[in-house]
Structures are given as C-alpha cells and as structure tokens.
Design an enzyme around this catalytic site. Sequence first.
Site, mmCIF file in Angstrom:
data_model
loop_
_atom_site.group_PDB
_atom_site.id
_atom_site.type_symbol
_atom_site.label_atom_id
_atom_site.label_comp_id
_atom_site.label_asym_id
_atom_site.label_seq_id
_atom_site.Cartn_x
_atom_site.Cartn_y
_atom_site.Cartn_z
ATOM 1 N N TYR A 65 3.104 -3.740 -12.791
ATOM 2 C CA TYR A 65 1.999 -4.671 -12.338
ATOM 3 C C TYR A 65 1.514 -5.813 -13.205
ATOM 4 O O TYR A 65 0.430 -5.981 -13.406
ATOM 5 C CB TYR A 65 0.565 -3.606 -12.000
ATOM 6 C CG TYR A 65 0.987 -2.439 -11.153
ATOM 7 C CD1 TYR A 65 2.089 -2.462 -10.344
ATOM 8 C CD2 TYR A 65 0.156 -1.354 -11.015
ATOM 9 C CE1 TYR A 65 2.251 -1.242 -9.570
ATOM 10 C CE2 TYR A 65 0.259 -0.405 -10.404
ATOM 11 C CZ TYR A 65 1.358 -0.209 -9.419
ATOM 12 O OH TYR A 65 1.419 0.794 -8.634
ATOM 13 N N HIS A 128 8.765 5.310 -11.384
ATOM 14 C CA HIS A 128 8.388 4.615 -10.134
ATOM 15 C C HIS A 128 9.678 4.102 -9.591
ATOM 16 O O HIS A 128 10.811 3.277 -9.983
ATOM 17 C CB HIS A 128 8.032 3.101 -10.928
ATOM 18 C CG HIS A 128 6.988 2.323 -10.110
ATOM 19 N ND1 HIS A 128 6.037 1.280 -11.100
ATOM 20 C CD2 HIS A 128 6.595 2.247 -9.156
ATOM 21 C CE1 HIS A 128 5.500 0.668 -10.106
ATOM 22 N NE2 HIS A 128 5.664 1.435 -9.009
HETATM 23 N N1 LIG Z 1 3.499 3.812 -7.525
HETATM 24 C C1 LIG Z 1 3.971 2.976 -6.653
HETATM 25 O O1 LIG Z 1 5.267 2.801 -6.107
HETATM 26 C C2 LIG Z 1 2.922 2.261 -6.027
HETATM 27 C C3 LIG Z 1 3.061 1.315 -4.782
HETATM 28 C C4 LIG Z 1 2.089 0.839 -4.288
HETATM 29 C C5 LIG Z 1 0.673 0.987 -4.923
HETATM 30 N N2 LIG Z 1 0.531 1.935 -5.853
HETATM 31 C C6 LIG Z 1 -0.607 2.137 -6.527
HETATM 32 O O2 LIG Z 1 -1.456 2.395 -5.524
HETATM 33 C C7 LIG Z 1 -2.838 1.589 -5.326
HETATM 34 C C8 LIG Z 1 -3.120 1.209 -4.056
HETATM 35 O O3 LIG Z 1 -1.818 0.851 -3.350
HETATM 36 P P1 LIG Z 1 -2.004 -0.682 -2.535
HETATM 37 O O4 LIG Z 1 -2.790 -1.508 -3.291
HETATM 38 O O5 LIG Z 1 -0.722 -1.125 -2.099
HETATM 39 O O6 LIG Z 1 -2.618 -0.427 -1.178
HETATM 40 P P2 LIG Z 1 -4.069 0.172 -0.607
HETATM 41 O O7 LIG Z 1 -5.104 0.629 -1.577
HETATM 42 O O8 LIG Z 1 -3.734 0.625 0.707
HETATM 43 O O9 LIG Z 1 -4.748 -1.164 -0.195
HETATM 44 C C9 LIG Z 1 -5.360 -2.214 -1.235
HETATM 45 C C10 LIG Z 1 -5.875 -3.336 -0.107
HETATM 46 O O10 LIG Z 1 -6.882 -2.866 0.570
HETATM 47 C C11 LIG Z 1 -7.987 -3.742 0.572
HETATM 48 N N3 LIG Z 1 -9.268 -2.835 0.294
HETATM 49 C C12 LIG Z 1 -9.655 -1.885 -0.371
HETATM 50 N N4 LIG Z 1 -10.944 -1.593 0.055
HETATM 51 C C13 LIG Z 1 -11.210 -2.232 1.085
HETATM 52 C C14 LIG Z 1 -12.476 -2.135 2.196
HETATM 53 N N5 LIG Z 1 -13.341 -1.266 1.920
HETATM 54 N N6 LIG Z 1 -12.064 -2.850 3.039
HETATM 55 C C15 LIG Z 1 -11.321 -3.557 3.392
HETATM 56 N N7 LIG Z 1 -10.225 -3.849 2.600
HETATM 57 C C16 LIG Z 1 -10.088 -3.194 1.494
HETATM 58 C C17 LIG Z 1 -7.876 -4.275 -1.012
HETATM 59 O O11 LIG Z 1 -8.241 -5.559 -1.085
HETATM 60 P P3 LIG Z 1 -9.608 -5.938 -1.941
HETATM 61 O O12 LIG Z 1 -9.132 -6.323 -3.091
HETATM 62 O O13 LIG Z 1 -10.191 -7.429 -1.255
HETATM 63 O O14 LIG Z 1 -10.624 -4.935 -1.618
HETATM 64 C C18 LIG Z 1 -6.516 -4.583 -1.162
HETATM 65 O O15 LIG Z 1 -5.772 -5.636 -0.691
HETATM 66 C C19 LIG Z 1 -2.048 0.351 -6.088
HETATM 67 O O16 LIG Z 1 -3.240 -0.561 -6.612
HETATM 68 C C20 LIG Z 1 -1.213 1.078 -7.161
HETATM 69 O O17 LIG Z 1 -2.205 1.466 -8.046
HETATM 70 C C21 LIG Z 1 1.538 2.474 -6.268
#
Ligand SMILES: NC(=O)c1ccc[n+]([C@@H]2O[C@H](COP(=O)([O-])OP(=O)(O)OC[C@H]3O[C@@H](n4cnc5c(N)ncnc54)[C@H](OP(=O)(O)O)[C@@H]3O)[C@@H](O)[C@H]2O)c1
Length: 270
Positions: A65, A128
């Site tokens: 990240y 990962h």
């Molecule tokens: N291990 C892996 O392979 C892997 C892969 C993907 C993700 N992850 C982890 O999981 C976390 C979450 O995954 P992700 O970031 O892909 O997806 P997510 O949590 O499903 O979505 C994040 C997105 O949703 C938006 N969001 C959050 N709250 C919201 C709300 N109340 N209303 C509208 N939009 C909202 C955020 O924008 P704003 O910033 O504008 O709120 C951001 O763009 C990552 O940050 C990471 O730590 C891990």
Amino acid sequence: MSFMRLLPGTELRISALGLGTVKIGRNEQVKYPDAFSIPDDSAVRTLLAQARELGINVLDTAPAYGTSEERLGQLMEKRQDWVIVTKTGEEFSNGASHFDFSAAHTHMSVERSLRRLRTDYLDLVLIHSDGNDGAILQQGDCVAALQDCKRRGLVRAIGMSTKTLDGALRAVRELDVVMLTYNLQQRAEQPAIALARELRKGVFVKKGLMSGHVRQDGRDLVRDSFALVLGEPGVHSLIAGTINPAHLADNVRLAKEVIDNATGFRPSPE
Ligand SMILES: NC(=O)c1ccc[n+]([C@@H]2O[C@H](COP(=O)([O-])OP(=O)(O)OC[C@H]3O[C@@H](n4cnc5c(N)ncnc54)[C@H](OP(=O)(O)O)[C@@H]3O)[C@@H](O)[C@H]2O)c1
C-alpha cells in the site's frame, strides 16, 4: 452483542469495524470509483484520532500500500492502543505489483514492517495472495517463515488474505485467520466463513463496501453492506477503507446499529 470481540485463538480484542489504509499510501493502480489525493499528515492524524475516539482499534495495512506502513508508524499515537494487521508477499513498485512468497522475503518483509511501523511486534501478518492461494500454501515456505516469526514473538497471529474459495477454506484449516472478500456482489467465499465459525478461527472481511461502488441505481448500499457482512455469523471484523471523516463516522454508526439489531452472531464477549 458487542462492537468489541475476541479474535479466536488469540488474546486480541478487536473492533467489529477496522480501518483500511490503502488510500493513505497509494493512489495509483487502485480500483476505487473516484480519483483521490493522498491525505496530508495532519489529515491522517485527525482520521486516526477520530477512529480511536469512535472505538476502532484495528488498522489494516500492507507493504503493497505504498507509504501506508511508514506513515502509520510515523503518525499513529500510542501503538499499544491498536491491533496492527499487515501483510507479506506483495510488493508494489514502479506502478506494478510483484510477488515473493519465499522464506527469505517473508523474514525480510516482517522485519521491514516492524521498522516501518516503529514497533517490536505485529498483531497479525497475512499472506498477501497473488491469486494462487492453494499453491502458496502448498509450497509452504511463507507459512513456515511466519510460524517462525510467531514463535520468536515478532508476530502474534498469522493468516492469509485470499482470492479463492478453495484457498480460503485451506487458510481457515491451516492458519489462525482468513481475510476474504464478502459483499453484496461477491459471496462465493461464504462457506469459508461458515467453516471458520465451526473451527473457531478468525475472519476479517475486505472489500465489504465493494471498494466504494456503493451507489447503484440511485440507491445507497452502505447500510445493506454492513447488514450483510456484520450480520454474517462468524465474521469478526470488517475492514472498511476510508479517508473521509464523514464516511468514517457514518460507518461506525451503521456498524453499531447493525450489530445491535443482529440476531445470528454470537462473538465471544470482550
Ligand atoms: N488483503 C488484500 O488483498 C486486500 C485487498 C483489498 C483491500 N484490502 C484491505 O481492505 C480495505 C478495504 O478494501 P477496499 O478499500 O478495497 O474496499 P472497501 O472498504 O470496500 O471500500 C473502500 C471505498 O469505499 C468508500 N467508502 C467508505 N465508506 C463509505 C461510505 N460510508 N459511503 C460511501 N463510500 C464509502 C471509500 O471512499 P472514501 O475514502 O471517500 O470514504 C473507499 O473508496 C483496504 O483499505 C485494505 O486495508 C485488502
């Protein structure tokens, strides 16, 4: 039902909602609906303080990240207040991901995470995955290296962030924790959540808000997303990514509402 719960097989007390930190370290080659700027130090400090104030104690980061680990190490106050989840195996440089699941890389990665996060222990380290979940587990070097880090007290629990159902099922059987995708559009890994519940293993959910694709056909799907994920028996924590303080506040409020109204989930009390 409690917003705080014990992660099975560990002494870690975790919040049902965790903060995903991709967006504080990287804004290239990401799949969010809108482009964004990486927040400055003051904004990250304020976001972290707000998260703690609202009861969140899980921070999810990864070497892949961008500057996320380093910035958390620099900007997080009171390390002992947080449960830090980081990863190993994926590196992101020059705009592309590279993977290395060897023992040597795993040891290097854990030691680098400790330095970057300015700590002498990591609460949870996840493999990962590059998508070949089963092959990585079968080959075994990365798992053995993580087990060694656990024995040496550098890491408290180990797991895998999976991309396939077979991989998630295997990770549940062989490791402490699985992190899997579960949302309104992708439920294929649900049987692994059920297995984890049976075997008393930890489950973290990623992409619960469909990586931000929560406004569809004029509907706001945030509440429905939380109801699905946090209402699922066996899910311990949903890692939701945000750099928007208003979204963070909404997310905690909705998560608490869903937990208060849910009937199925019986986490161990804090
Ligand atoms: N291990 C892996 O392979 C892997 C892969 C993907 C993700 N992850 C982890 O999981 C976390 C979450 O995954 P992700 O970031 O892909 O997806 P997510 O949590 O499903 O979505 C994040 C997105 O949703 C938006 N969001 C959050 N709250 C919201 C709300 N109340 N209303 C509208 N939009 C909202 C955020 O924008 P704003 O910033 O504008 O709120 C951001 O763009 C990552 O940050 C990471 O730590 C891990």
